[in-house]
Design a protein around this motif. Structure first.
Motif, PDB file in Angstrom:
ATOM      1  N   LYS A  13       0.822  -1.208   0.000  1.00  0.00           N
ATOM      2  CA  LYS A  13       0.000   0.000   0.000  1.00  0.00           C
ATOM      3  C   LYS A  13       0.856   1.259   0.000  1.00  0.00           C
ATOM      4  CE  LYS A  13      -3.958  -2.057   2.323  1.00  0.00           C
ATOM      5  NZ  LYS A  13      -4.732  -2.116   3.564  1.00  0.00           N
ATOM      6  N   ILE A  14       1.888   1.269   0.826  1.00  0.00           N
ATOM      7  CA  ILE A  14       2.771   2.435   0.906  1.00  0.00           C
ATOM      8  C   ILE A  14       3.506   2.628  -0.422  1.00  0.00           C
ATOM      9  CG2 ILE A  14       4.850   3.367   2.004  1.00  0.00           C
ATOM     10  CD1 ILE A  14       3.816   2.054   4.617  1.00  0.00           C
ATOM     11  N   THR A  15       4.025   1.528  -0.965  1.00  0.00           N
ATOM     12  CA  THR A  15       4.723   1.600  -2.246  1.00  0.00           C
ATOM     13  C   THR A  15       3.786   2.104  -3.332  1.00  0.00           C
ATOM     14  OG1 THR A  15       6.149  -0.230  -1.594  1.00  0.00           O
ATOM     15  CG2 THR A  15       6.044   0.267  -3.940  1.00  0.00           C
ATOM     16  N   GLY A  16       2.557   1.597  -3.335  1.00  0.00           N
ATOM     17  CA  GLY A  16       1.576   2.030  -4.329  1.00  0.00           C
ATOM     18  C   GLY A  16       1.268   3.512  -4.236  1.00  0.00           C
ATOM     19  N   LEU A  17       1.120   4.019  -3.019  1.00  0.00           N
ATOM     20  CA  LEU A  17       0.848   5.444  -2.834  1.00  0.00           C
ATOM     21  C   LEU A  17       2.004   6.302  -3.327  1.00  0.00           C
ATOM     22  CD1 LEU A  17      -0.845   5.509   0.683  1.00  0.00           C
ATOM     23  CD2 LEU A  17      -1.885   6.138  -1.495  1.00  0.00           C
ATOM     24  N   VAL A  18       3.221   5.899  -2.980  1.00  0.00           N
ATOM     25  CA  VAL A  18       4.396   6.669  -3.391  1.00  0.00           C
ATOM     26  C   VAL A  18       4.541   6.667  -4.910  1.00  0.00           C
ATOM     27  CG1 VAL A  18       6.921   6.743  -3.292  1.00  0.00           C
ATOM     28  CG2 VAL A  18       5.603   6.377  -1.201  1.00  0.00           C
ATOM     29  N   VAL A  19       4.413   5.484  -5.509  1.00  0.00           N
ATOM     30  CA  VAL A  19       4.563   5.380  -6.961  1.00  0.00           C
ATOM     31  C   VAL A  19       3.451   6.153  -7.670  1.00  0.00           C
ATOM     32  CG1 VAL A  19       4.475   3.770  -8.917  1.00  0.00           C
ATOM     33  CG2 VAL A  19       5.848   3.220  -6.916  1.00  0.00           C
ATOM     34  N   ALA A  20       2.209   5.994  -7.225  1.00  0.00           N
ATOM     35  CA  ALA A  20       1.090   6.702  -7.859  1.00  0.00           C
ATOM     36  C   ALA A  20       1.261   8.218  -7.742  1.00  0.00           C
ATOM     37  CB  ALA A  20      -0.230   6.262  -7.234  1.00  0.00           C
ATOM     38  N   GLY A  21       1.703   8.686  -6.588  1.00  0.00           N
ATOM     39  CA  GLY A  21       1.936  10.119  -6.413  1.00  0.00           C
ATOM     40  C   GLY A  21       3.037  10.637  -7.311  1.00  0.00           C
ATOM     41  N   ALA A  22       4.117   9.890  -7.405  1.00  0.00           N
ATOM     42  CA  ALA A  22       5.230  10.309  -8.256  1.00  0.00           C
ATOM     43  C   ALA A  22       4.837  10.312  -9.731  1.00  0.00           C
ATOM     44  CB  ALA A  22       6.432   9.382  -8.035  1.00  0.00           C
ATOM     45  N   VAL A  23       4.101   9.298 -10.147  1.00  0.00           N
ATOM     46  CA  VAL A  23       3.671   9.225 -11.543  1.00  0.00           C
ATOM     47  C   VAL A  23       2.685  10.357 -11.861  1.00  0.00           C
ATOM     48  CG1 VAL A  23       2.339   7.823 -13.173  1.00  0.00           C
ATOM     49  CG2 VAL A  23       4.150   6.776 -11.830  1.00  0.00           C
ATOM     50  N   ALA A  24       1.764  10.637 -10.958  1.00  0.00           N
ATOM     51  CA  ALA A  24       0.810  11.731 -11.179  1.00  0.00           C
ATOM     52  C   ALA A  24       1.542  13.065 -11.275  1.00  0.00           C
ATOM     53  CB  ALA A  24      -0.216  11.761 -10.054  1.00  0.00           C
ATOM     54  N   TRP A  25       2.514  13.276 -10.410  1.00  0.00           N
ATOM     55  CA  TRP A  25       3.299  14.516 -10.442  1.00  0.00           C
ATOM     56  C   TRP A  25       4.051  14.636 -11.779  1.00  0.00           C
ATOM     57  CZ3 TRP A  25       8.610  15.259 -10.786  1.00  0.00           C
ATOM     58  CH2 TRP A  25       9.048  16.567 -10.598  1.00  0.00           C
ATOM     59  N   ALA A  26       4.704  13.536 -12.201  1.00  0.00           N
ATOM     60  CA  ALA A  26       5.462  13.560 -13.453  1.00  0.00           C
ATOM     61  C   ALA A  26       4.541  13.795 -14.647  1.00  0.00           C
ATOM     62  CB  ALA A  26       6.234  12.248 -13.625  1.00  0.00           C
ATOM     63  N   ALA A  27       3.364  13.169 -14.634  1.00  0.00           N
ATOM     64  CA  ALA A  27       2.413  13.361 -15.732  1.00  0.00           C
ATOM     65  C   ALA A  27       1.957  14.812 -15.794  1.00  0.00           C
ATOM     66  CB  ALA A  27       1.220  12.430 -15.557  1.00  0.00           C
ATOM     67  N   GLN A  28       1.691  15.406 -14.646  1.00  0.00           N
ATOM     68  CA  GLN A  28       1.249  16.800 -14.620  1.00  0.00           C
ATOM     69  C   GLN A  28       2.354  17.725 -15.123  1.00  0.00           C
ATOM     70  OE1 GLN A  28      -0.363  17.944 -10.864  1.00  0.00           O
ATOM     71  NE2 GLN A  28      -1.334  19.758 -11.693  1.00  0.00           N
ATOM     72  N   LYS A  29       3.594  17.470 -14.740  1.00  0.00           N
ATOM     73  CA  LYS A  29       4.714  18.294 -15.209  1.00  0.00           C
ATOM     74  C   LYS A  29       4.900  18.150 -16.725  1.00  0.00           C
ATOM     75  CE  LYS A  29       6.064  20.275 -11.512  1.00  0.00           C
ATOM     76  NZ  LYS A  29       5.908  21.710 -11.367  1.00  0.00           N
ATOM     77  N   ALA A  30       4.791  16.912 -17.214  1.00  0.00           N
ATOM     78  CA  ALA A  30       4.939  16.678 -18.656  1.00  0.00           C
ATOM     79  C   ALA A  30       3.826  17.385 -19.431  1.00  0.00           C
ATOM     80  CB  ALA A  30       4.929  15.180 -18.946  1.00  0.00           C
ATOM     81  N   LEU A  31       2.602  17.294 -18.921  1.00  0.00           N
ATOM     82  CA  LEU A  31       1.493  17.981 -19.584  1.00  0.00           C
ATOM     83  C   LEU A  31       1.698  19.494 -19.596  1.00  0.00           C
ATOM     84  CD1 LEU A  31      -1.610  16.005 -18.372  1.00  0.00           C
ATOM     85  CD2 LEU A  31      -0.889  16.354 -20.728  1.00  0.00           C
ATOM     86  N   GLY A  32       2.205  20.031 -18.491  1.00  0.00           N
ATOM     87  CA  GLY A  32       2.480  21.467 -18.442  1.00  0.00           C
ATOM     88  C   GLY A  32       3.487  21.889 -19.499  1.00  0.00           C
ATOM     89  N   ALA A  71      -2.542   7.770 -15.448  1.00  0.00           N
ATOM     90  CA  ALA A  71      -1.196   7.471 -14.949  1.00  0.00           C
ATOM     91  C   ALA A  71      -1.257   6.819 -13.569  1.00  0.00           C
ATOM     92  CB  ALA A  71      -0.364   8.755 -14.898  1.00  0.00           C
ATOM     93  N   ARG A  72      -2.142   7.300 -12.702  1.00  0.00           N
ATOM     94  CA  ARG A  72      -2.270   6.718 -11.362  1.00  0.00           C
ATOM     95  C   ARG A  72      -2.787   5.279 -11.429  1.00  0.00           C
ATOM     96  NH1 ARG A  72      -5.363  10.243  -7.311  1.00  0.00           N
ATOM     97  NH2 ARG A  72      -4.537   8.651  -5.937  1.00  0.00           N
ATOM     98  N   VAL A  73      -3.758   5.021 -12.302  1.00  0.00           N
ATOM     99  CA  VAL A  73      -4.287   3.658 -12.448  1.00  0.00           C
ATOM    100  C   VAL A  73      -3.193   2.719 -12.949  1.00  0.00           C
ATOM    101  CG1 VAL A  73      -5.852   2.222 -13.826  1.00  0.00           C
ATOM    102  CG2 VAL A  73      -6.698   4.300 -12.753  1.00  0.00           C
ATOM    103  N   LEU A  74      -2.467   3.144 -13.963  1.00  0.00           N
ATOM    104  CA  LEU A  74      -1.393   2.299 -14.493  1.00  0.00           C
ATOM    105  C   LEU A  74      -0.303   2.067 -13.450  1.00  0.00           C
ATOM    106  CD1 LEU A  74      -1.129   3.711 -18.121  1.00  0.00           C
ATOM    107  CD2 LEU A  74      -2.235   1.600 -17.359  1.00  0.00           C
ATOM    108  N   ALA A  75       0.018   3.089 -12.678  1.00  0.00           N
ATOM    109  CA  ALA A  75       1.023   2.941 -11.623  1.00  0.00           C
ATOM    110  C   ALA A  75       0.530   1.976 -10.548  1.00  0.00           C
ATOM    111  CB  ALA A  75       1.356   4.290 -11.006  1.00  0.00           C
TER     112      ALA A  75
END
Length: 97
Positions: A13-32, A71-75
């Motif tokens: 669960k902890i790993t999933g939260l960290v990975v999902a958060g990092a992927v969401a952040w990276a996706a948002q930065k890439a979209l920007g 991105a969060r679902v895939l992560a």
């Protein structure tokens, strides 16, 4: 549920939260960055003054939320597969449990 299974579940669960958060952040930065390259300016943000066109605000919100959610679902799915492989490896015959 044994203590080991509970610890593995908590770790997953902890790993999933960290990975999902990092992927969401990276996706948002890439979209920007893509938005800026395509339009010549940063995407509109909620705290920006009302100088953005409504259509642009709606498009930015829809695209960003869709890509970040995907991105969060895939992560999360990738993390679940990884966790299963790790857990299955711990319970193989001949290995110390």
């Amino acid at each position: 549920m044994s203590d080991q299974e509970e610890n593995e579940s908590t770790l997953a669960k902890i790993t999933g939260l960290v990975v999902a958060g990092a992927v969401a952040w990276a996706a948002q930065k890439a979209l920007g960055a893509i938005w800026k390259k395509a339009s010549g300016h940063e995407p509109p943000k909620p705290e920006d003054p009302g100088d953005s066109r409504l259509g642009e605000v709606i498009a930015a919100a829809a695209i960003t939320s869709g890509v970040v959610a995907l991105a969060r679902v895939l992560a999360a799915r990738g993390t679940a597969r990884f966790s299963k492989r790790v857990n299955d490896g711990r319970h193989l015959p001949g290995k110390n449990a």
